[in-house]
Write an enzyme that holds these catalytic residues in place. Sequence first.
Site, PDB file in Angstrom:
ATOM      1  N   TYR A 140       0.816  -1.211   0.000  1.00 49.23           N
ATOM      2  CA  TYR A 140       0.000   0.000   0.000  1.00 49.23           C
ATOM      3  C   TYR A 140       0.854   1.267   0.000  1.00 49.23           C
ATOM      4  O   TYR A 140       0.441   2.293  -0.516  1.00 49.23           O
ATOM      5  CB  TYR A 140      -0.915   0.035   1.236  1.00 49.23           C
ATOM      6  CG  TYR A 140      -2.255  -0.621   1.046  1.00 49.23           C
ATOM      7  CD1 TYR A 140      -2.350  -1.990   0.812  1.00 49.23           C
ATOM      8  CD2 TYR A 140      -3.428   0.119   1.115  1.00 49.23           C
ATOM      9  CE1 TYR A 140      -3.571  -2.603   0.651  1.00 49.23           C
ATOM     10  CE2 TYR A 140      -4.668  -0.480   0.967  1.00 49.23           C
ATOM     11  CZ  TYR A 140      -4.733  -1.838   0.732  1.00 49.23           C
ATOM     12  OH  TYR A 140      -5.953  -2.439   0.580  1.00 49.23           O
ATOM     13  N   LYS A 186       2.671 -15.289   3.615  1.00 55.09           N
ATOM     14  CA  LYS A 186       2.907 -16.111   2.425  1.00 55.09           C
ATOM     15  C   LYS A 186       4.393 -16.470   2.412  1.00 55.09           C
ATOM     16  O   LYS A 186       5.122 -16.228   1.441  1.00 55.09           O
ATOM     17  CB  LYS A 186       2.468 -15.327   1.169  1.00 55.09           C
ATOM     18  CG  LYS A 186       2.471 -16.106  -0.122  1.00 55.09           C
ATOM     19  CD  LYS A 186       1.395 -17.178  -0.231  1.00 55.09           C
ATOM     20  CE  LYS A 186       1.593 -18.015  -1.486  1.00 55.09           C
ATOM     21  NZ  LYS A 186       0.725 -19.206  -1.512  1.00 55.09           N
ATOM     22  N   ASP A 218      -3.389 -18.118   1.492  1.00 60.79           N
ATOM     23  CA  ASP A 218      -4.371 -18.834   0.653  1.00 60.79           C
ATOM     24  C   ASP A 218      -5.157 -19.830   1.489  1.00 60.79           C
ATOM     25  O   ASP A 218      -6.386 -19.934   1.406  1.00 60.79           O
ATOM     26  CB  ASP A 218      -3.687 -19.506  -0.557  1.00 60.79           C
ATOM     27  CG  ASP A 218      -2.424 -20.282  -0.211  1.00 60.79           C
ATOM     28  OD1 ASP A 218      -1.975 -20.234   0.955  1.00 60.79           O
ATOM     29  OD2 ASP A 218      -1.880 -20.959  -1.110  1.00 60.79           O
ATOM     30  N   ASP A 242      -6.696  -6.718   4.067  1.00 63.54           N
ATOM     31  CA  ASP A 242      -7.773  -6.094   3.277  1.00 63.54           C
ATOM     32  C   ASP A 242      -8.673  -7.183   2.702  1.00 63.54           C
ATOM     33  O   ASP A 242      -9.901  -7.119   2.798  1.00 63.54           O
ATOM     34  CB  ASP A 242      -7.147  -5.258   2.155  1.00 63.54           C
ATOM     35  CG  ASP A 242      -8.214  -4.613   1.283  1.00 63.54           C
ATOM     36  OD1 ASP A 242      -9.157  -4.027   1.844  1.00 63.54           O
ATOM     37  OD2 ASP A 242      -8.110  -4.714   0.039  1.00 63.54           O
ATOM     38  N   ASP A 246     -12.720  -8.738   4.156  1.00 58.70           N
ATOM     39  CA  ASP A 246     -13.962  -8.807   3.370  1.00 58.70           C
ATOM     40  C   ASP A 246     -14.531 -10.224   3.395  1.00 58.70           C
ATOM     41  O   ASP A 246     -15.751 -10.414   3.463  1.00 58.70           O
ATOM     42  CB  ASP A 246     -13.727  -8.366   1.913  1.00 58.70           C
ATOM     43  CG  ASP A 246     -13.995  -6.874   1.717  1.00 58.70           C
ATOM     44  OD1 ASP A 246     -13.795  -6.107   2.685  1.00 58.70           O
ATOM     45  OD2 ASP A 246     -14.400  -6.477   0.604  1.00 58.70           O
TER      46      ASP A 246
HETATM   47  C1  IPM Z   1     -10.642  -0.906   3.326  1.00 58.52           C
HETATM   48  C2  IPM Z   1     -10.789  -0.343   1.939  1.00 58.52           C
HETATM   49  C3  IPM Z   1      -9.586   0.547   1.653  1.00 58.52           C
HETATM   50  C4  IPM Z   1      -8.346  -0.317   1.683  1.00 58.52           C
HETATM   51  C5  IPM Z   1      -9.667   1.359   0.361  1.00 58.52           C
HETATM   52  C6  IPM Z   1     -10.942   2.165   0.279  1.00 58.52           C
HETATM   53  C7  IPM Z   1      -8.477   2.249   0.195  1.00 58.52           C
HETATM   54  O1  IPM Z   1     -10.944  -1.354   1.014  1.00 58.52           O
HETATM   55  O2  IPM Z   1     -10.581  -0.113   4.288  1.00 58.52           O
HETATM   56  O3  IPM Z   1     -10.603  -2.123   3.475  1.00 58.52           O
HETATM   57  O4  IPM Z   1      -7.993  -0.943   0.673  1.00 58.52           O
HETATM   58  O5  IPM Z   1      -7.706  -0.382   2.733  1.00 58.52           O
HETATM   59 MN    MN Z   2     -11.068  -3.373   1.885  1.00 54.42          MN
END
Ligand code: IPM
Ligand code: MN
Length: 364
Positions: A140, A186, A218, A242, A246
């Site tokens: 990042y 990883k 993974d 990240d 999700d």
């Molecule tokens: C998160 C989001 C951010 C990230 C984006 C919006 C920059 O996806 O907070 O998870 O990738 O960290």
């Molecule tokens: Mn995210």
Amino acid sequence: MFSITLLPGDGIGPEVTSAAVKVLKTVAEKFNIEFNFKTELIGGASYDKYSTPLTDEVLSQCYSSDVVFLGAVGGPKWENLPHHLKPEAALLKLRKALGLYANLRPAKIYNSMLSYSSLKEEVLKGTDVLIVRELTGDAYFGEPRGYDEQKGFNTMIYTKEEVERIARKAFELARFRNKKVTSVDKANVLEVSQFWRKVVIDVHKDYQDVELNHMYVDNAAMQIVRYPKQFDVILTSNLFGDILSDIAAMITGSLGMLPSASLGSKYALYEPVHGSAPDIAGKGIANPIAAISSVAMMLKYSFQMDKAAELIENSIENTLTKGYRTKDIYKEGDKLVSTDEMTDKIIEEFDKLFAKEAINVFTL
Ligand code: IPM
Ligand code: MN
């Protein structure tokens, strides 16, 4: 008195931020404290007015307040802007500038939500995972980065200090939970991960009461949906975190349920994980639970108001148990409510729980 900078941002950000503020005002009233709010622009909303997604004034406002609450940033309107002017750039800049290296994303399943996830009930039941994602390093922010006609490149890089401090954070948080940390990397392919693992093992020497294991990313992605109960704290790097967070959001049934705290040594930012959801913005149907749950995290981690945080969490749980659902988590037979109605229901529960609690204290 605590000062809170509000950054509602874009899409559904302003709607869920209002919900968060309403809850904070209730807490202030009940617990007899004062919150001082200041609202500023960020993301696309800031770009439209100032041609930059984050102004220096807003940044200094964040520096001078106790905490920051952020709604969401981004949307199709700003998608084609150059990288540094995109709404997301504001969030990344804020994380870096405030030194918010530790991102906490707790994913747990409320009992009344068990049948709402895409995962099976028996897989989910009892799941309570805390993802501790490093937030200011990795690909990042690593240099060099860029692209031209022939190639694109980023740098995955971690210093010893960066890994040490996030590892310490994870071990310390685990001590208040089930004392188990799974470090995700990883290391079978990446040198940066071999280094990460070595440093985590070193730091662990100071936390022998906490169990540590390691998992490749993974496999971790698979294990989160296969048998999530095996996890307590997941410690991982920025990019892996990240993605994994999700995936973990699906444990809760909807991305609209997942709160987060981003902590540094001096500053703190709280935000729902769900993002700006431009497709439903302005309709009053967004789920405010992630935002309200982020308020609970704020009370706990920044203001040491554990009791208030617990009451908020229980209010959310009770409201869900009573069958109230925003559209994203609605099934036939549920009571469909708007953002505002859901917020009011949660506050109603909060009032009730608070009254009960006050009686308990009184009669003790
Ligand atoms: C998160 C989001 C951010 C990230 C984006 C919006 C920059 O996806 O907070 O998870 O990738 O960290
Ligand atoms: Mn995210």
